[in-house]
Motif scaffolding. Structure first.
Motif, PDB file in Angstrom:
ATOM      1  N   ASN A  29      12.573   5.435 -14.876  1.00 56.31           N
ATOM      2  CA  ASN A  29      12.963   4.376 -15.817  1.00 56.31           C
ATOM      3  C   ASN A  29      13.253   3.066 -15.094  1.00 56.31           C
ATOM      4  OD1 ASN A  29      12.854   6.100 -18.092  1.00 56.31           O
ATOM      5  ND2 ASN A  29      14.831   6.943 -17.519  1.00 56.31           N
ATOM      6  N   GLY A  30      12.441   2.807 -14.085  1.00 53.44           N
ATOM      7  CA  GLY A  30      12.588   1.555 -13.356  1.00 53.44           C
ATOM      8  C   GLY A  30      13.709   1.561 -12.333  1.00 53.44           C
ATOM      9  N   ARG A  31      14.428   2.665 -12.251  1.00 54.90           N
ATOM     10  CA  ARG A  31      15.512   2.768 -11.283  1.00 54.90           C
ATOM     11  C   ARG A  31      15.183   3.843 -10.256  1.00 54.90           C
ATOM     12  NH1 ARG A  31      18.937   5.377 -13.548  1.00 54.90           N
ATOM     13  NH2 ARG A  31      17.992   5.712 -15.571  1.00 54.90           N
ATOM     14  N   ASN A  32      15.735   3.699  -9.106  1.00 50.95           N
ATOM     15  CA  ASN A  32      15.695   4.774  -8.119  1.00 50.95           C
ATOM     16  C   ASN A  32      14.290   5.293  -7.884  1.00 50.95           C
ATOM     17  OD1 ASN A  32      16.722   6.646  -6.340  1.00 50.95           O
ATOM     18  ND2 ASN A  32      17.055   8.171  -7.928  1.00 50.95           N
ATOM     19  N   LYS A  33      13.376   4.389  -7.596  1.00 49.37           N
ATOM     20  CA  LYS A  33      11.985   4.784  -7.390  1.00 49.37           C
ATOM     21  C   LYS A  33      11.833   5.410  -6.011  1.00 49.37           C
ATOM     22  CE  LYS A  33       9.975   1.592 -10.687  1.00 49.37           C
ATOM     23  NZ  LYS A  33       8.928   0.627 -10.971  1.00 49.37           N
ATOM     24  N   LYS A  34      12.193   6.658  -5.964  1.00 45.48           N
ATOM     25  CA  LYS A  34      12.293   7.336  -4.671  1.00 45.48           C
ATOM     26  C   LYS A  34      10.948   7.548  -3.994  1.00 45.48           C
ATOM     27  CE  LYS A  34      15.042  10.929  -4.705  1.00 45.48           C
ATOM     28  NZ  LYS A  34      15.668  12.151  -5.231  1.00 45.48           N
ATOM     29  N   GLY A  35       9.869   7.518  -4.783  1.00 50.86           N
ATOM     30  CA  GLY A  35       8.584   7.826  -4.191  1.00 50.86           C
ATOM     31  C   GLY A  35       8.002   6.707  -3.341  1.00 50.86           C
ATOM     32  N   TYR A  36       8.398   5.497  -3.620  1.00 45.90           N
ATOM     33  CA  TYR A  36       7.716   4.381  -2.991  1.00 45.90           C
ATOM     34  C   TYR A  36       8.666   3.499  -2.192  1.00 45.90           C
ATOM     35  CZ  TYR A  36       3.388   5.220  -5.454  1.00 45.90           C
ATOM     36  OH  TYR A  36       2.231   5.771  -5.897  1.00 45.90           O
ATOM     37  N   ILE A  37       8.111   2.842  -1.194  1.00 44.98           N
ATOM     38  CA  ILE A  37       8.798   1.746  -0.535  1.00 44.98           C
ATOM     39  C   ILE A  37       7.979   0.498  -0.776  1.00 44.98           C
ATOM     40  CG2 ILE A  37       9.891   3.126   1.235  1.00 44.98           C
ATOM     41  CD1 ILE A  37       7.610   2.354   3.117  1.00 44.98           C
ATOM     42  N   SER A  38       8.577  -0.635  -0.739  1.00 46.27           N
ATOM     43  CA  SER A  38       7.848  -1.876  -1.023  1.00 46.27           C
ATOM     44  C   SER A  38       7.429  -2.567   0.270  1.00 46.27           C
ATOM     45  CB  SER A  38       8.734  -2.807  -1.845  1.00 46.27           C
ATOM     46  OG  SER A  38       9.901  -3.103  -1.108  1.00 46.27           O
ATOM     47  N   GLY A  39       6.464  -3.483   0.110  1.00 48.80           N
ATOM     48  CA  GLY A  39       6.149  -4.390   1.192  1.00 48.80           C
ATOM     49  C   GLY A  39       5.236  -3.853   2.266  1.00 48.80           C
ATOM     50  N   SER A  40       4.380  -2.898   1.929  1.00 47.99           N
ATOM     51  CA  SER A  40       3.445  -2.430   2.944  1.00 47.99           C
ATOM     52  C   SER A  40       2.376  -3.487   3.184  1.00 47.99           C
ATOM     53  CB  SER A  40       2.807  -1.107   2.518  1.00 47.99           C
ATOM     54  OG  SER A  40       2.083  -1.265   1.329  1.00 47.99           O
ATOM     55  N   ALA A  41       1.742  -3.424   4.329  1.00 45.13           N
ATOM     56  CA  ALA A  41       0.897  -4.513   4.803  1.00 45.13           C
ATOM     57  C   ALA A  41      -0.299  -4.782   3.901  1.00 45.13           C
ATOM     58  CB  ALA A  41       0.429  -4.216   6.219  1.00 45.13           C
ATOM     59  N   ASP A  42      -0.824  -3.726   3.267  1.00 49.04           N
ATOM     60  CA  ASP A  42      -2.055  -3.918   2.509  1.00 49.04           C
ATOM     61  C   ASP A  42      -1.785  -4.210   1.034  1.00 49.04           C
ATOM     62  OD1 ASP A  42      -2.939  -0.380   2.122  1.00 49.04           O
ATOM     63  OD2 ASP A  42      -1.145  -1.516   1.643  1.00 49.04           O
ATOM     64  N   LYS A  43      -0.555  -4.548   0.711  1.00 51.31           N
ATOM     65  CA  LYS A  43      -0.170  -4.944  -0.647  1.00 51.31           C
ATOM     66  C   LYS A  43      -0.195  -3.776  -1.630  1.00 51.31           C
ATOM     67  CE  LYS A  43       0.047  -9.247   0.649  1.00 51.31           C
ATOM     68  NZ  LYS A  43       1.343  -9.883   0.909  1.00 51.31           N
ATOM     69  N   THR A  44      -0.536  -2.596  -1.176  1.00 54.49           N
ATOM     70  CA  THR A  44      -0.455  -1.435  -2.055  1.00 54.49           C
ATOM     71  C   THR A  44       0.854  -0.724  -1.775  1.00 54.49           C
ATOM     72  OG1 THR A  44      -1.583  -0.039  -0.454  1.00 54.49           O
ATOM     73  CG2 THR A  44      -2.926  -1.110  -2.127  1.00 54.49           C
ATOM     74  N   PRO A  45       1.400  -0.052  -2.779  1.00 55.67           N
ATOM     75  CA  PRO A  45       2.674   0.621  -2.556  1.00 55.67           C
ATOM     76  C   PRO A  45       2.547   1.656  -1.440  1.00 55.67           C
ATOM     77  CG  PRO A  45       2.082   0.633  -4.883  1.00 55.67           C
ATOM     78  CD  PRO A  45       0.872   0.173  -4.114  1.00 55.67           C
ATOM     79  N   GLY A  46       3.426   1.624  -0.503  1.00 61.97           N
ATOM     80  CA  GLY A  46       3.412   2.611   0.570  1.00 61.97           C
ATOM     81  C   GLY A  46       4.294   3.781   0.197  1.00 61.97           C
ATOM     82  N   LEU A  47       3.879   4.955   0.611  1.00 57.97           N
ATOM     83  CA  LEU A  47       4.667   6.141   0.287  1.00 57.97           C
ATOM     84  C   LEU A  47       5.893   6.228   1.180  1.00 57.97           C
ATOM     85  CD1 LEU A  47       1.987   8.906  -0.180  1.00 57.97           C
ATOM     86  CD2 LEU A  47       3.754   8.300  -1.818  1.00 57.97           C
ATOM     87  N   ALA A  49       8.980   8.785   2.694  1.00 57.72           N
ATOM     88  CA  ALA A  49       9.028  10.194   3.095  1.00 57.72           C
ATOM     89  C   ALA A  49       9.284  11.086   1.893  1.00 57.72           C
ATOM     90  CB  ALA A  49      10.115  10.391   4.149  1.00 57.72           C
ATOM     91  N   ALA A  50      10.107  10.602   0.962  1.00 60.03           N
ATOM     92  CA  ALA A  50      10.409  11.398  -0.240  1.00 60.03           C
ATOM     93  C   ALA A  50       9.154  11.577  -1.091  1.00 60.03           C
ATOM     94  CB  ALA A  50      11.517  10.723  -1.046  1.00 60.03           C
ATOM     95  N   GLY A  51       8.378  10.511  -1.226  1.00 54.76           N
ATOM     96  CA  GLY A  51       7.143  10.603  -2.002  1.00 54.76           C
ATOM     97  C   GLY A  51       6.141  11.532  -1.337  1.00 54.76           C
ATOM     98  N   ARG A  52       6.060  11.419  -0.038  1.00 53.30           N
ATOM     99  CA  ARG A  52       5.139  12.278   0.709  1.00 53.30           C
ATOM    100  C   ARG A  52       5.517  13.750   0.545  1.00 53.30           C
ATOM    101  NH1 ARG A  52       5.785   9.365   4.907  1.00 53.30           N
ATOM    102  NH2 ARG A  52       4.274   7.815   4.253  1.00 53.30           N
ATOM    103  N   TYR A  53       6.797  14.012   0.564  1.00 54.40           N
ATOM    104  CA  TYR A  53       7.268  15.397   0.406  1.00 54.40           C
ATOM    105  C   TYR A  53       7.004  15.902  -1.006  1.00 54.40           C
ATOM    106  CZ  TYR A  53      10.263  19.480   0.383  1.00 54.40           C
ATOM    107  OH  TYR A  53      10.727  20.770   0.269  1.00 54.40           O
ATOM    108  N   GLU A  54       7.219  15.051  -1.984  1.00 50.83           N
ATOM    109  CA  GLU A  54       6.966  15.476  -3.362  1.00 50.83           C
ATOM    110  C   GLU A  54       5.495  15.815  -3.581  1.00 50.83           C
ATOM    111  OE1 GLU A  54       8.467  12.948  -6.597  1.00 50.83           O
ATOM    112  OE2 GLU A  54       6.874  13.817  -7.850  1.00 50.83           O
ATOM    113  N   ILE A  55       4.607  15.060  -2.982  1.00 47.45           N
ATOM    114  CA  ILE A  55       3.178  15.355  -3.090  1.00 47.45           C
ATOM    115  C   ILE A  55       2.874  16.716  -2.465  1.00 47.45           C
ATOM    116  CG2 ILE A  55       0.879  14.691  -2.275  1.00 47.45           C
ATOM    117  CD1 ILE A  55       1.853  11.753  -2.485  1.00 47.45           C
ATOM    118  N   ALA A  56       3.455  16.962  -1.311  1.00 42.44           N
ATOM    119  CA  ALA A  56       3.173  18.214  -0.600  1.00 42.44           C
ATOM    120  C   ALA A  56       3.585  19.427  -1.428  1.00 42.44           C
ATOM    121  CB  ALA A  56       3.883  18.213   0.753  1.00 42.44           C
TER     122      ALA A  56
END
Length: 244
Positions: A29-47, A49-56
């Motif tokens: 709900n727009g809060r606590n977006k644990k999967g992503y971090i902002s500001g990766s170099a290629d302008k796409t959302p970077g994962l 560690a929490a997001g990476r673990y959830e995918i696994a």
DNA sequence: TCCCAGGGGCCGA
DNA sequence: TCGGCCCATGGG
């Protein structure tokens, strides 16, 4: 018609799918977006560690299981504040099994998640930039080729083509496969026929899942299917035998 | 009631 | 190496 053409037809029809469908991102709900971090170099959302673990662990939970049931299991883990590799590692397997019960095969999946979690923690594979080796993943109990490739493609951006039931079904019906091919035969075919890069492989697999759910189910619904005109299932050769 | 869903391990031939 | 069987819940 080439495999690449199928990709663009599906993309035109359904649009980008935005995979992996992170539960914690979609239910924040727009809060606590644990999967992503902002500001990766290629302008796409970077994962993160929490997001990476959830995918696994999502890749394990979805084995032969509908995504709606996977989401119920993920919701339980979030509710219990257990969607965390260290907590899972310290949790008794029986308790994890209860939490992931809605996804089915819960005893097997709890064991698989424990093994995978310890592997990811021991190798320090969750922080950015440290990618596990495919063969090491395949040597883990409970991780086969599709699960390994899903993790490596969606959590680590490796350009691997994920072959699943839907891929076999759709491309067998289209006439690109006869259904007897090994996993590696199919993945190598797609990699050789497509422009290189994890972004296209990411999107194509997601589009295949979308199309299989919309039309190319086990019992297909060919009305409105954009591939109908090029599909052997709908246009069997004279005297040819239509699939059951 | 039956079928199906984003597999993988095990075992016997 | 390969086919058959087992694991299991929830929705249609």
């Amino acid at each position: 018609m080439k495999i690449e053409d199928i990709y663009y037809l599906l993309l035109d029809k359904y649009g980008p799918q935005g995979w992996w469908p992170l539960y914690t991102l979609r239910n924040s709900n727009g809060r606590n977006k644990k999967g992503y971090i902002s500001g990766s170099a290629d302008k796409t959302p970077g994962l993160s560690a929490a997001g990476r673990y959830e995918i696994a662990i999502g890749a394990v939970l979805t084995q032969n299981t509908s995504w709606t049931n996977v989401e119920k299991a993920l919701a339980n883990l979030v509710e219990l504040n257990l969607l965390d590799p260290v907590k899972i590692s310290n949790l008794e397997q029986d308790k994890l099994a209860v939490a992931v019960k809605p996804s089915g095969y819960f005893n097997q999946k709890a064991k698989k998640i424990k093994i995978l979690t310890d592997f990811l923690l021991d190798g320090n594979y969750l922080p950015h930039g440290n990618t596990p080796d495919r063969d090491d993943l395949l040597n883990l109990w409970g991780i086969g080729e599709e699960t390994a490739d899903s993790i490596l493609l969606y959590a680590y951006n490796l350009p691997l083509f994920v072959v699943d039931t839907y891929t076999r079904r759709i491309f067998s019906r289209l006439g690109f496969l006869d259904g007897s091919e090994k996993y590696s035969d199919i993945s190598e075919l797609f990699v050789s026929e497509l422009p290189p890069g994890s972004i296209l492989f990411n999107e194509f697999h997601a589009l295949i899942v979308k199309h299989a759910k919309e039309h190319c189910r086990k019992k297909p619904d060919c009305s409105g299917c954009i591939l109908k005109s090029v599909c052997k299932y709908n246009n069997p050769f004279p005297g040819g035998k239509q699939e059951e």
